[in-house]
Write a protein that holds these residues in place. Structure first.
Motif, PDB file in Angstrom:
ATOM      1  N   ASN A   1     -50.469 -52.550 -19.713  1.00 32.10           N
ATOM      2  CA  ASN A   1     -51.917 -52.545 -19.506  1.00 32.10           C
ATOM      3  C   ASN A   1     -52.300 -52.710 -18.046  1.00 32.10           C
ATOM      4  OD1 ASN A   1     -52.913 -52.202 -22.168  1.00 32.10           O
ATOM      5  ND2 ASN A   1     -52.289 -54.303 -22.647  1.00 32.10           N
ATOM      6  N   ASP A   2     -51.452 -53.375 -17.280  1.00 36.13           N
ATOM      7  CA  ASP A   2     -51.816 -53.707 -15.902  1.00 36.13           C
ATOM      8  C   ASP A   2     -50.967 -53.000 -14.853  1.00 36.13           C
ATOM      9  OD1 ASP A   2     -49.580 -55.025 -16.716  1.00 36.13           O
ATOM     10  OD2 ASP A   2     -50.087 -56.943 -15.761  1.00 36.13           O
ATOM     11  N   PHE A   3     -50.010 -52.182 -15.234  1.00 37.74           N
ATOM     12  CA  PHE A   3     -49.231 -51.422 -14.241  1.00 37.74           C
ATOM     13  C   PHE A   3     -48.415 -50.349 -14.951  1.00 37.74           C
ATOM     14  CE2 PHE A   3     -46.091 -54.500 -15.603  1.00 37.74           C
ATOM     15  CZ  PHE A   3     -44.880 -53.816 -15.520  1.00 37.74           C
ATOM     16  N   ILE A   4     -47.964 -49.372 -14.158  1.00 38.08           N
ATOM     17  CA  ILE A   4     -46.972 -48.385 -14.594  1.00 38.08           C
ATOM     18  C   ILE A   4     -45.855 -48.400 -13.562  1.00 38.08           C
ATOM     19  CG2 ILE A   4     -48.582 -46.891 -15.835  1.00 38.08           C
ATOM     20  CD1 ILE A   4     -48.550 -45.040 -13.380  1.00 38.08           C
ATOM     21  N   ALA A   5     -44.628 -48.101 -14.012  1.00 39.38           N
ATOM     22  CA  ALA A   5     -43.484 -48.163 -13.105  1.00 39.38           C
ATOM     23  C   ALA A   5     -42.384 -47.262 -13.618  1.00 39.38           C
ATOM     24  CB  ALA A   5     -42.983 -49.598 -12.957  1.00 39.38           C
ATOM     25  N   MET A   6     -41.454 -46.976 -12.717  1.00 42.26           N
ATOM     26  CA  MET A   6     -40.239 -46.243 -13.063  1.00 42.26           C
ATOM     27  C   MET A   6     -39.088 -46.876 -12.301  1.00 42.26           C
ATOM     28  SD  MET A   6     -39.338 -42.148 -12.858  1.00 42.26           S
ATOM     29  CE  MET A   6     -40.470 -41.797 -14.195  1.00 42.26           C
ATOM     30  N   GLY A   7     -37.981 -47.150 -13.033  1.00 44.77           N
ATOM     31  CA  GLY A   7     -36.838 -47.815 -12.427  1.00 44.77           C
ATOM     32  C   GLY A   7     -37.070 -49.305 -12.310  1.00 44.77           C
ATOM     33  N   ALA A   8     -35.990 -50.102 -12.409  1.00 41.94           N
ATOM     34  CA  ALA A   8     -36.152 -51.562 -12.376  1.00 41.94           C
ATOM     35  C   ALA A   8     -34.917 -52.216 -11.790  1.00 41.94           C
ATOM     36  CB  ALA A   8     -36.423 -52.100 -13.786  1.00 41.94           C
ATOM     37  N   ASN A   9     -35.065 -53.497 -11.455  1.00 39.94           N
ATOM     38  CA  ASN A   9     -33.985 -54.344 -10.957  1.00 39.94           C
ATOM     39  C   ASN A   9     -33.995 -55.651 -11.746  1.00 39.94           C
ATOM     40  OD1 ASN A   9     -33.005 -52.682  -8.670  1.00 39.94           O
ATOM     41  ND2 ASN A   9     -35.071 -53.054  -7.874  1.00 39.94           N
ATOM     42  N   THR A  10     -32.924 -56.404 -11.604  1.00 39.59           N
ATOM     43  CA  THR A  10     -32.839 -57.686 -12.315  1.00 39.59           C
ATOM     44  C   THR A  10     -33.818 -58.710 -11.780  1.00 39.59           C
ATOM     45  OG1 THR A  10     -31.035 -58.314 -10.817  1.00 39.59           O
ATOM     46  CG2 THR A  10     -30.422 -57.311 -12.934  1.00 39.59           C
ATOM     47  N   ASP A  11     -34.310 -58.527 -10.540  1.00 42.70           N
ATOM     48  CA  ASP A  11     -35.261 -59.479  -9.971  1.00 42.70           C
ATOM     49  C   ASP A  11     -36.710 -59.131 -10.298  1.00 42.70           C
ATOM     50  OD1 ASP A  11     -35.494 -57.213  -8.479  1.00 42.70           O
ATOM     51  OD2 ASP A  11     -35.181 -58.184  -6.530  1.00 42.70           O
ATOM     52  N   GLY A  12     -36.937 -58.113 -11.113  1.00 46.00           N
ATOM     53  CA  GLY A  12     -38.282 -57.765 -11.529  1.00 46.00           C
ATOM     54  C   GLY A  12     -38.966 -56.707 -10.699  1.00 46.00           C
ATOM     55  N   THR A  13     -38.350 -56.261  -9.603  1.00 50.42           N
ATOM     56  CA  THR A  13     -38.944 -55.196  -8.793  1.00 50.42           C
ATOM     57  C   THR A  13     -38.652 -53.839  -9.429  1.00 50.42           C
ATOM     58  OG1 THR A  13     -36.962 -55.127  -7.389  1.00 50.42           O
ATOM     59  CG2 THR A  13     -38.796 -56.536  -6.686  1.00 50.42           C
ATOM     60  N   ASN A  14     -39.378 -52.825  -8.968  1.00 50.06           N
ATOM     61  CA  ASN A  14     -39.250 -51.473  -9.537  1.00 50.06           C
ATOM     62  C   ASN A  14     -39.005 -50.444  -8.446  1.00 50.06           C
ATOM     63  OD1 ASN A  14     -41.605 -52.972 -11.312  1.00 50.06           O
ATOM     64  ND2 ASN A  14     -40.136 -51.859 -12.587  1.00 50.06           N
ATOM     65  N   GLY A  15     -38.443 -49.313  -8.891  1.00 50.61           N
ATOM     66  CA  GLY A  15     -38.266 -48.208  -7.945  1.00 50.61           C
ATOM     67  C   GLY A  15     -39.587 -47.677  -7.443  1.00 50.61           C
ATOM     68  N   LEU A  16     -40.581 -47.548  -8.322  1.00 46.19           N
ATOM     69  CA  LEU A  16     -41.937 -47.153  -7.945  1.00 46.19           C
ATOM     70  C   LEU A  16     -42.896 -47.799  -8.946  1.00 46.19           C
ATOM     71  CD1 LEU A  16     -43.897 -45.544  -6.208  1.00 46.19           C
ATOM     72  CD2 LEU A  16     -43.488 -43.561  -7.664  1.00 46.19           C
ATOM     73  N   ARG A  17     -43.891 -48.466  -8.426  1.00 50.01           N
ATOM     74  CA  ARG A  17     -44.827 -49.200  -9.284  1.00 50.01           C
ATOM     75  C   ARG A  17     -46.235 -49.073  -8.729  1.00 50.01           C
ATOM     76  NH1 ARG A  17     -44.330 -55.309 -11.702  1.00 50.01           N
ATOM     77  NH2 ARG A  17     -46.558 -55.763 -11.914  1.00 50.01           N
ATOM     78  N   LEU A  18     -47.220 -48.874  -9.650  1.00 49.96           N
ATOM     79  CA  LEU A  18     -48.636 -48.833  -9.301  1.00 49.96           C
ATOM     80  C   LEU A  18     -49.356 -49.890 -10.116  1.00 49.96           C
ATOM     81  CD1 LEU A  18     -49.330 -44.961  -9.302  1.00 49.96           C
ATOM     82  CD2 LEU A  18     -48.748 -46.405  -7.358  1.00 49.96           C
ATOM     83  N   ASP A  19     -50.306 -50.606  -9.467  1.00 47.87           N
ATOM     84  CA  ASP A  19     -51.024 -51.659 -10.179  1.00 47.87           C
ATOM     85  C   ASP A  19     -52.122 -51.069 -11.068  1.00 47.87           C
ATOM     86  OD1 ASP A  19     -52.949 -50.850  -8.438  1.00 47.87           O
ATOM     87  OD2 ASP A  19     -53.022 -52.707  -7.279  1.00 47.87           O
ATOM     88  N   GLY A  20     -52.838 -51.945 -11.755  1.00 48.19           N
ATOM     89  CA  GLY A  20     -53.782 -51.509 -12.775  1.00 48.19           C
ATOM     90  C   GLY A  20     -54.937 -50.693 -12.266  1.00 48.19           C
ATOM     91  N   ASP A  21     -55.430 -50.961 -11.065  1.00 50.19           N
ATOM     92  CA  ASP A  21     -56.560 -50.193 -10.544  1.00 50.19           C
ATOM     93  C   ASP A  21     -56.122 -49.063  -9.610  1.00 50.19           C
ATOM     94  OD1 ASP A  21     -55.637 -51.764  -8.531  1.00 50.19           O
ATOM     95  OD2 ASP A  21     -57.512 -52.845  -8.173  1.00 50.19           O
ATOM     96  N   LEU A  22     -54.815 -48.817  -9.548  1.00 50.80           N
ATOM     97  CA  LEU A  22     -54.264 -47.700  -8.752  1.00 50.80           C
ATOM     98  C   LEU A  22     -54.695 -47.786  -7.293  1.00 50.80           C
ATOM     99  CD1 LEU A  22     -54.739 -44.726 -11.272  1.00 50.80           C
ATOM    100  CD2 LEU A  22     -52.803 -46.277 -11.031  1.00 50.80           C
ATOM    101  N   VAL A  23     -54.661 -49.006  -6.752  1.00 53.12           N
ATOM    102  CA  VAL A  23     -55.017 -49.214  -5.348  1.00 53.12           C
ATOM    103  C   VAL A  23     -53.803 -49.631  -4.526  1.00 53.12           C
ATOM    104  CG1 VAL A  23     -56.417 -50.604  -3.771  1.00 53.12           C
ATOM    105  CG2 VAL A  23     -57.402 -49.781  -5.920  1.00 53.12           C
ATOM    106  N   GLN A  24     -52.936 -50.446  -5.102  1.00 47.87           N
ATOM    107  CA  GLN A  24     -51.753 -50.926  -4.424  1.00 47.87           C
ATOM    108  C   GLN A  24     -50.502 -50.443  -5.168  1.00 47.87           C
ATOM    109  OE1 GLN A  24     -51.620 -52.702  -1.551  1.00 47.87           O
ATOM    110  NE2 GLN A  24     -53.856 -52.602  -1.376  1.00 47.87           N
TER     111      GLN A  24
END
Length: 643
Positions: A566-589
């Motif tokens: 509901n609050d983000f979309i992403a593709m790819g992930a790491n064990t520390d919670g980061t993503n290969g590419l991630r956009l927040d809910g309002d598509l600003v950051q």
């Protein structure tokens, strides 16, 4: 005796009067005027021609004048006693066979520059279509056919470039010449053809030796239409032939001339790898039969291999002859075809016939052809004298060069050898840019971006076009609108404008499944991340087969292809919670980190892991054949929210 003398005098007078009358009739005939032309001004010739046409009740259009579409220079005009500015090309011929023979003789003498465009296209059309009347083939070089030829060219351009904006960024295919050689052709090999001085403001500031940008674009358009419309994928001689034609012809006339050449492939150009290797093998055997000592030296240095014969059968003698000599050879080629190529290639060997001992130390083909070039660039070498070597008049020497029927039989016989010895051809040309359906797209408009996308997509999705289904500039900047527009479409491409300081980058991701809110990750290994501009790179997902404990622990994160919350979309992930590419809910950051499986670098570049989001666009794929969507379902909706 007096009566006899008077009778003989009267008979002599009557015979002289009758002879003078016959001579007067012959001198007014077309055959005499053709053999003994009287130089007259063009204005007077037009008046005579117009008077004759008005007397006969018919009119004939003039031949089109040559235009330099490559360098944009003025084509010089020269007086020529054996060509008129109107059809027919040949006057006074008793039949078509005699007419063709006279046309070949005229082309051997050389064509005036202002008539090269008309004579080249008319000659090729006559050779390829012997069943057509001569008046019809000659009309291809007149103003009467100009609208028809331009219309054919426009139709071919629309077929090759559905999006007109792609024409400015057209990437020329090498057609078997290799991209490195094609780049050298454009940047350096025609530097002697450009007469614009380097101090001129019209000269290129970056590289005065290169073909101007407009000329290079014209060449790219010709080669792209030949590949996409005429279906020619391998013809290494064609780039140079098209370049030479562009020095005296508009783009439309070049295309139609090449199209006619391709209609009779055995006469003009090798249009497959099998044909090219067959031509090379035929030339090798002819050299072995006609010049045995030369054959030994050439075989030793590798000048008789298909790669070693590049200056002849790939570069059309451009790298070993002077500019004016190449143009004179083109005058002959349009009426003689491949026969002229073999004659020129065999006759050039006689330039080094007396120096074979000093050339026996050569170790590569390049050094061999440099020796030929050294002799052709010598001031004592003239094409007019060399014609006597190409077309000798003595019967014993004429038998040295094979006739057309012999060449065709030899090339047909060597096709079996070509199939057994030719390597697998790998096209190095960048793929054709993907088309797009909507003109409202922003990020996908550059042809370079769409060309890279076509290269990165899975093979099953190559023949597709882009159709815009979501844009922040049209549908608003929210994940709700994003999900609403994308929930029915599989195989979507997300393009993102990322700002990091003063620089902006176009990055994105390819999703194999539809974007829908899902409590768990989904997708498959066809997903990939990419940077489209600048420094384009693609990062495909790669599984880990090492079997180590660390790999097993990271497996869950490695297989997080698509994440939709509901609050983000992403593709790819790491064990520390980061993503290969991630956009927040309002598509600003947004943010981008190296992800397991994708092994990507931060997509914005410069080690920037966070960025501001500009325009976001999502494209679905539609088939080029029928225009239907790929993986699009109008009835079923993948809505897994709340499961």
């Amino acid at each position: 005796q007096i009566r006899m003398a008077l009778l003989l005098a009267c008979m002599h007078t009557e015979r002289s009067r009758h002879k003078q009358k016959r001579k007067s009739i012959y001198c007014n005939s077309n055959s005499y005027k053709q053999r003994h032309p009287i130089p007259i001004s063009s204005k007077k010739a037009d008046m005579i021609h117009d008077n004759n046409m008005s007397a006969s009740g018919s009119t004939t259009a003039k031949f089109v004048e040559s235009v330099d579409s490559l360098f944009g220079q003025d084509v010089p005009s020269e007086q020529c006693a054996w060509f008129s500015d109107r059809p027919p090309l040949v006057l006074g011929a008793k039949n078509e066979k005699r007419s063709l023979k006279l046309l070949k003789q005229k082309c051997h003498y050389g064509l005036p520059p202002q008539l090269r465009c008309a004579v080249w296209i008319a000659s090729v059309t006559r050779i390829v279509n012997p069943h057509l009347p001569i008046a019809e083939t000659d009309s291809f070089g007149t103003f009467e056919m100009k609208k028809s030829i331009d219309a054919k060219w426009e139709f071919a351009l629309k077929a090759a470039f559905p999006n007109p904006s792609d024409k400015a960024d057209a990437i020329p295919p090498d057609l078997g010449l290799h991209q490195e050689v094609l780049h050298r052709l454009i940047q350096n090999d025609y530097k002697e053809w450009n007469n614009v001085p380097t101090t001129s403001p019209t000269a290129q500031s970056a590289n005065s030796n290169a073909i101007p940008e407009n000329g290079a674009n014209s060449l790219a358009l010709i080669l792209c239409t030949v590949r996409d419309v005429l279906g020619i994928e391998y013809c290494p001689m064609l780039p140079d032939v098209a370049t030479i034609l562009l020095t005296h012809m508009p783009e439309s006339y070049v295309f139609v001339t090449i199209r006619e050449m391709i209609n009779d492939t055995s006469h003009f150009l090798p249009v497959s790898q099998k044909d090219y290797y067959s031509w090379c093998r035929t030339y090798e055997l002819l050299v072995k039969k006609l010049f045995p000592p030369t054959h030994k030296v050439m075989e030793k240095c590798g000048a008789l291999t298909p790669d070693g014969l590049e200056p002849i059968f790939k570069r059309f003698f451009v790298t070993i002859l002077k500019r004016e000599d190449v143009l004179r050879f083109m005058d002959i080629f349009v009426v003689e075809g491949c026969k002229a190529i073999f004659r020129m290639a065999l006759s050039l060997l006689q330039l080094v016939k007396s120096d074979l001992k000093s050339l026996s130390h050569l170790t590569d083909s390049e050094s061999w052809w440099n020796e030929i070039r050294y002799r052709t660039l010598d001031p004592t070498f003239t094409f007019k004298k060399h014609l006597d070597v190409m077309y000798p008049r003595f019967e014993k020497v004429v038998r040295r060069y094979p006739k057309r029927k012999v060449l065709r039989r030899a090339m047909k016989y060597n096709e079996k050898w070509a199939l057994e010895n030719m390597p697998i051809y790998i096209d190095e040309t960048p793929p054709k840019p993907m088309g797009f359906k909507s003109d409202k797209c922003t990020l996908a408009k550059p042809a370079s971006i769409r060309s890279n996308l076509a290269k990165w997509l899975p093979p099953s999705l190559k023949a597709t076009k882009l159709d815009l289904i979501y844009s922040t500039e049209i549908h608003g900047r929210s994940l709700a609108a994003f999900y609403e527009k994308c929930k029915r479409s599989k195989n979507t491409i997300v393009l993102i404008e990322a700002f990091t300081g003063r620089t902006n980058t176009t990055i994105g991701m390819f999703a194999s499944h539809a974007w829908n809110i899902n409590p768990s990750s989904y997708g498959d290994g066809e997903c990939f991340l990419f940077r489209a501009n600048p420094d384009p790179k693609c990062f495909n997902w790669v599984p880990d087969f090492s079997g180590s404990m660390d790999a097993l622990e990271d497996q869950a994160a490695r297989e997080q292809f698509m994440v939709a919350k509901n609050d983000f979309i992403a593709m790819g992930a790491n064990t520390d919670g980061t993503n290969g590419l991630r956009l927040d809910g309002d598509l600003v950051q947004g943010e981008s980190h190296p992800a397991l499986g994708f092994e990507n670098e931060p997509l914005p570049g410069g080690n920037h892991t966070t960025f501001d989001v500009g325009v976001v666009e999502v494209y679905k794929l539609i088939r080029e054949v029928d225009g239907k969507s790929v993986g699009h379902d109008e009835n079923r909706v993948w809505d897994l929210e709340g499961l």
